[in-house]
Design a protein around this motif. Structure first.
Motif, PDB file in Angstrom:
ATOM      1  N   ALA A  30      28.694  22.129   2.710  1.00  0.00           N
ATOM      2  CA  ALA A  30      29.470  20.952   2.514  1.00  0.00           C
ATOM      3  C   ALA A  30      30.614  20.882   1.248  1.00  0.00           C
ATOM      4  CB  ALA A  30      28.331  20.014   2.106  1.00  0.00           C
ATOM      5  N   GLY A  31      30.060  21.896   0.500  1.00  0.00           N
ATOM      6  CA  GLY A  31      31.025  22.058  -0.665  1.00  0.00           C
ATOM      7  C   GLY A  31      30.575  21.069  -1.945  1.00  0.00           C
ATOM      8  N   LEU A  32      29.302  20.657  -1.766  1.00  0.00           N
ATOM      9  CA  LEU A  32      28.602  20.233  -2.616  1.00  0.00           C
ATOM     10  C   LEU A  32      28.049  20.853  -3.849  1.00  0.00           C
ATOM     11  CD1 LEU A  32      26.838  17.136  -0.578  1.00  0.00           C
ATOM     12  CD2 LEU A  32      28.776  16.689  -2.419  1.00  0.00           C
ATOM     13  N   ILE A  92      35.149  20.027  -1.896  1.00  0.00           N
ATOM     14  CA  ILE A  92      34.323  19.074  -0.643  1.00  0.00           C
ATOM     15  C   ILE A  92      35.275  19.999   0.482  1.00  0.00           C
ATOM     16  CG2 ILE A  92      34.226  17.292   0.280  1.00  0.00           C
ATOM     17  CD1 ILE A  92      32.199  17.292  -2.159  1.00  0.00           C
ATOM     18  N   ASN A  93      34.213  20.131   1.255  1.00  0.00           N
ATOM     19  CA  ASN A  93      34.569  20.403   2.906  1.00  0.00           C
ATOM     20  C   ASN A  93      35.012  19.488   3.541  1.00  0.00           C
ATOM     21  OD1 ASN A  93      34.979  21.629   5.392  1.00  0.00           O
ATOM     22  ND2 ASN A  93      33.026  22.571   5.490  1.00  0.00           N
ATOM     23  N   ALA A 141      34.345  18.774   7.152  1.00  0.00           N
ATOM     24  CA  ALA A 141      32.867  18.616   7.399  1.00  0.00           C
ATOM     25  C   ALA A 141      32.342  17.037   7.361  1.00  0.00           C
ATOM     26  CB  ALA A 141      31.848  19.251   6.781  1.00  0.00           C
ATOM     27  N   GLY A 142      31.567  16.748   8.215  1.00  0.00           N
ATOM     28  CA  GLY A 142      30.761  15.295   7.924  1.00  0.00           C
ATOM     29  C   GLY A 142      29.477  15.799   7.692  1.00  0.00           C
ATOM     30  N   TYR A 143      28.625  15.031   6.936  1.00  0.00           N
ATOM     31  CA  TYR A 143      27.366  15.302   6.425  1.00  0.00           C
ATOM     32  C   TYR A 143      26.307  14.218   6.907  1.00  0.00           C
ATOM     33  CZ  TYR A 143      23.963  17.873   3.493  1.00  0.00           C
ATOM     34  OH  TYR A 143      23.105  18.558   2.633  1.00  0.00           O
ATOM     35  N   PHE A 165      22.823  13.013   6.073  1.00  0.00           N
ATOM     36  CA  PHE A 165      21.778  13.305   5.332  1.00  0.00           C
ATOM     37  C   PHE A 165      20.203  13.088   5.578  1.00  0.00           C
ATOM     38  CE2 PHE A 165      25.332  13.046   2.680  1.00  0.00           C
ATOM     39  CZ  PHE A 165      25.310  13.976   1.549  1.00  0.00           C
ATOM     40  N   ALA A 174      17.772  11.655   3.776  1.00  0.00           N
ATOM     41  CA  ALA A 174      17.719  10.332   3.283  1.00  0.00           C
ATOM     42  C   ALA A 174      18.410   9.306   3.632  1.00  0.00           C
ATOM     43  CB  ALA A 174      17.584  10.408   1.899  1.00  0.00           C
ATOM     44  N   ALA A 192      21.800   7.133   3.436  1.00  0.00           N
ATOM     45  CA  ALA A 192      22.731   7.257   2.618  1.00  0.00           C
ATOM     46  C   ALA A 192      23.630   6.228   2.847  1.00  0.00           C
ATOM     47  CB  ALA A 192      23.750   8.681   3.042  1.00  0.00           C
ATOM     48  N   LEU A 241      27.284  18.580   9.815  1.00  0.00           N
ATOM     49  CA  LEU A 241      26.264  19.087   9.075  1.00  0.00           C
ATOM     50  C   LEU A 241      25.091  18.096   9.134  1.00  0.00           C
ATOM     51  CD1 LEU A 241      28.219  20.228   5.826  1.00  0.00           C
ATOM     52  CD2 LEU A 241      27.668  21.601   7.914  1.00  0.00           C
ATOM     53  N   ASN A 293      22.236   6.277  -6.605  1.00  0.00           N
ATOM     54  CA  ASN A 293      21.484   7.119  -5.772  1.00  0.00           C
ATOM     55  C   ASN A 293      22.454   8.266  -5.460  1.00  0.00           C
ATOM     56  OD1 ASN A 293      20.647   8.279  -3.423  1.00  0.00           O
ATOM     57  ND2 ASN A 293      19.945   6.139  -2.415  1.00  0.00           N
ATOM     58  N   VAL A 342      22.211  10.499  -3.241  1.00  0.00           N
ATOM     59  CA  VAL A 342      22.549  10.661  -1.939  1.00  0.00           C
ATOM     60  C   VAL A 342      23.873   9.944  -1.519  1.00  0.00           C
ATOM     61  CG1 VAL A 342      21.642  10.591   0.490  1.00  0.00           C
ATOM     62  CG2 VAL A 342      20.141  11.480  -1.413  1.00  0.00           C
ATOM     63  N   ILE A 343      23.803   8.697  -1.819  1.00  0.00           N
ATOM     64  CA  ILE A 343      24.809   7.779  -1.527  1.00  0.00           C
ATOM     65  C   ILE A 343      26.146   8.319  -2.234  1.00  0.00           C
ATOM     66  CG2 ILE A 343      25.748   5.662  -1.949  1.00  0.00           C
ATOM     67  CD1 ILE A 343      23.081   4.317  -1.801  1.00  0.00           C
ATOM     68  N   ALA A 393      26.775  11.494  -2.868  1.00  0.00           N
ATOM     69  CA  ALA A 393      27.056  12.811  -2.193  1.00  0.00           C
ATOM     70  C   ALA A 393      27.801  12.347  -0.876  1.00  0.00           C
ATOM     71  CB  ALA A 393      25.916  13.637  -2.014  1.00  0.00           C
ATOM     72  N   ASN A 394      27.255  11.400  -0.352  1.00  0.00           N
ATOM     73  CA  ASN A 394      27.733  10.960   1.160  1.00  0.00           C
ATOM     74  C   ASN A 394      29.141  10.457   1.136  1.00  0.00           C
ATOM     75  OD1 ASN A 394      27.512  10.257   3.800  1.00  0.00           O
ATOM     76  ND2 ASN A 394      27.076   7.966   3.276  1.00  0.00           N
ATOM     77  N   ARG A 422      31.355  11.311  -1.279  1.00  0.00           N
ATOM     78  CA  ARG A 422      31.994  12.227  -1.409  1.00  0.00           C
ATOM     79  C   ARG A 422      32.548  12.973  -0.317  1.00  0.00           C
ATOM     80  NH1 ARG A 422      29.704  16.023  -5.749  1.00  0.00           N
ATOM     81  NH2 ARG A 422      31.754  17.012  -5.614  1.00  0.00           N
ATOM     82  N   MET A 423      31.505  13.051   0.747  1.00  0.00           N
ATOM     83  CA  MET A 423      31.730  13.953   1.959  1.00  0.00           C
ATOM     84  C   MET A 423      32.537  12.804   2.965  1.00  0.00           C
ATOM     85  SD  MET A 423      30.430  16.562   1.920  1.00  0.00           S
ATOM     86  CE  MET A 423      30.759  17.253   3.463  1.00  0.00           C
ATOM     87  N   LEU A 424      32.455  11.664   2.667  1.00  0.00           N
ATOM     88  CA  LEU A 424      33.506  10.784   3.248  1.00  0.00           C
ATOM     89  C   LEU A 424      34.706  10.598   2.994  1.00  0.00           C
ATOM     90  CD1 LEU A 424      30.919   7.881   3.969  1.00  0.00           C
ATOM     91  CD2 LEU A 424      31.742   9.537   5.591  1.00  0.00           C
TER      92      LEU A 424
END
Lengths: 290, 293
Positions: free
Chosen positions: A77-79, A97-98, A101-103, A105, A107, A109, A180, B188, B190-191, B193-194, B196-198
């Motif tokens: 993901a590039g994280l 960041i990639n 890609a969609g991620y 998770f 948990a 999110a 992902l 959070n 995860v939120i 990271a999410n 950032r991915m978005l």
């Protein structure tokens, strides 16, 4: 893609000649882990992992709990930056960041302060899409994941399965080439899970994303994937074997589990990973004893 | 043995009020237990009546003790005179300018305190280096009894509204600041990271993740912030002012009018309760996406 044609399709022992792939003619793979290692201080989570996900391919990674599967995904993901080695996305070395890609998770999110619709269109909002167009597309996607009419609900007003659907729509609405997934359905009950897996397969068949799917559930991995990669027990996780899944598509994840070929594959793969699972189990026992 | 089992069963009845009427009809041992259940938790109307009765009893006891000269009226006042004082304040309208002053001071202190708390909380929360640099000073300022700054503020801002607002701001600021700081630090992951991915950039992360996340912490401390603003306003007035409910009390005290002091305290208490109720109403409107505990 044409598999299921070779009758001898089965385990391909690692190390697979991954290095050759980059030299191979044809389109570069969607994701290529080239001798990736990840260390956190003195702890080596991933050690010299090489694997690839072809364009439009559904690949699952299975491994014992706590073996660093998520670490691999975070690298893709590039994280997380690998300590050694390289990660290539469609032939290009990944930096930051990639964006392809969609991620999804493991948990939750979703933003608890946003409605389902607002959560779904978050990515479009970031990209600067016009509000009305974004909402129209958002409602389409809500319908596609079976949630039309629930757009105004907040995450805490939805069940775990509904929240996963929202997250799926949120990821796919951006039309990423690579998806992902980190044990996305592990928190769901068995029935909801089968339902979601079938829907995921349907969406995948329609949109043909390249998928890297992480799970500790071997049945899930086999029923969904084109290829299953087995990881060793952590620390210093690395792929130890991979199997081509030659089950015919389209598949129904509930029914395909009864077929003889599925059972056969299951036994083969389980044999390969049993040792690693036991290793991980013993390590956990020892940790508990301390 | 059978007694134990009967007790166990009645315990279950206590835990589950819906089952109360139906259990063990022919079991004498259960009956006293059931009565004790009712005594433990009366209905809401009975409870309110009991609370009112307690209040009346306290006032009557106060009245009786003072009238019978068991307590000196000079120090303890007379509830009837206190009540008369309150009524006369409202009938003559004398109280309203003081109430309005205190209210304005409270609101200003609250708004400025919240704004500065959010701003600086975000800044320090997002910049670990600055946070580390300021850390000992913030700890010191927070440990200091800040009411003591009142006299300085009077010197700086005069006897008007300014010094009261300043005092209130120093009290509100730290409540909000620590909540926002915590909120930003504990977003959070995860939120984050999410998002950032978005595809969120830094500014978008700030506006769509950090600020909403910090605000949910601010909302959880709204009651305390408003309470602090109120304390700042009243204490500021009490230290020196020309208007406000705190000023009324200060004046009454100067003339040894203990009844007016008590009257002022009661008005302040009611005022604080109303303020708290208003916060509850605002809170209900603002907090929509209630975060999972």
């Amino acid at each position: 893609m044409t598999f299921g044609l070779q009758p001898e399709a089965g385990p391909v022992r690692m190390p697979a000649p991954v290095g050759d792939l980059s030299a191979h003619a044809g389109p570069p793979p969607a994701l290529l882990f080239d001798h990736v290692s990840v260390r956190f201080g003195a702890y080596t989570a991933v050690n010299d992992a090489s694997l690839h996900v072809g364009d439009g391919e559904f690949v699952s990674i299975v491994g014992p709990t706590g073996c660093g599967k998520s670490t691999l995904l975070n690298v893709a993901a590039g994280l997380l930056e690998p300590s050694e080695g390289d990660i290539c996305v469609y032939g290009r070395s990944l930096e930051g960041i990639n964006a392809d890609a969609g991620y999804l998770f493991q948990a939750d999110a979703l933003m608890p302060w946003r409605t389902a619709l607002s959560n779904v269109i978050t990515g479009l909002e970031y990209a600067g899409t016009e509000r009305k167009a974004a909402e129209r597309l958002g409602n389409e996607w809500l319908a596609r994941v079976g949630l039309s009419g629930h757009g105004e609900r907040f995450p805490h007003e939805m069940s775990g399965g509904m929240r996963k659907r929202v997250a799926l729509a949120q990821t796919l609405i951006r039309d990423p080439k690579i998806v992902l997934m980190d044990e996305p359905f592990s928190a769901l009950d068995v029935q909801t899970r089968v339902l979601m897996e079938n829907e995921l397969l349907q969406l995948w068949t329609t949109y043909r994303k390249s998928v890297l799917f992480i799970t500790h559930d071997l049945e899930e991995a086999i029923s969904l994937s084109d290829r299953v990669i087995i990881l060793s027990a952590g620390p210093s996780t690395h792929p130890i074997a991979e199997f081509r899944i030659d089950l015919p598509r389209p598949r129904d994840v509930a029914e395909i589990r009864m077929t003889p070929r599925f059972v056969e594959l299951y036994h083969q793969i389980w044999d390969a990973m049993k040792e690693e699972v036991l290793k991980a189990y013993e390590r956990n026992q020892r940790k508990l004893a301390d | 043995m059978s007694e134990i089992s009967a007790n166990l069963r009645t315990d279950a009845v206590i835990a589950d009020p819906s089952a109360s009427g139906r259990t063990a009809p022919g079991r004498p041992a259960a009956r006293p237990q059931r009565r004790s259940r009712r005594r433990a938790m009366p209905g809401p109307i009975v409870l309110t009546a009991l609370q009112a009765a307690l209040f009346a009893a306290l006032i009557i006891a106060w009245y009786a003790l003072v009238r019978s000269k068991a307590l000196p009226v000079f120090f303890f006042g007379d509830p009837v005179l206190v009540f008369q004082q309150i009524v006369s304040w409202f009938v003559t309208g004398e109280i309203f300018v003081h109430l309005a002053t205190t209210l304005i001071e409270t609101l200003l202190a609250f708004l400025l305190g919240v704004a500065s708390g959010i701003g600086i909380g975000l800044w320090l929360g997002l910049s670990p280096l600055t946070a580390a640099l300021f850390d000992p000073y913030i700890k010191a300022l927070n440990a200091m009894p800040r009411v003591i700054l009142g006299p300085i503020f009077i010197v700086w801002f005069g006897l008007g509204i300014g010094s009261k607002v300043a005092l209130g701001v120093t009290l509100v600021f730290f409540v909000v600041f620590f909540n926002v700081f915590q909120g930003v630090r504990e977003v959070n992951p995860v939120i984050l990271a999410n998002s950032r991915m978005l595809g969120a950039n830094r500014r978008q992360l700030l506006t769509t993740v950090y600020i909403p996340s910090a605000l949910s912490w601010v909302f959880s401390s709204l009651h305390m912030s408003v309470g602090m603003a109120f304390v700042g306003a009243v204490v500021g007035e009490y230290l020196g002012s020309a208007r406000g409910v705190g000023y009324l009390i200060l004046q009454a005290e100067a003339t040894f009018d203990v009844n007016a002091v008590f009257a002022g305290i009661i008005v302040l208490t009611v005022f604080a309760l109303v303020l708290d109720l208003a916060v509850t109403l605002v809170e209900k409107r603002l907090i929509v996406g209630k975060p999972k505990s």
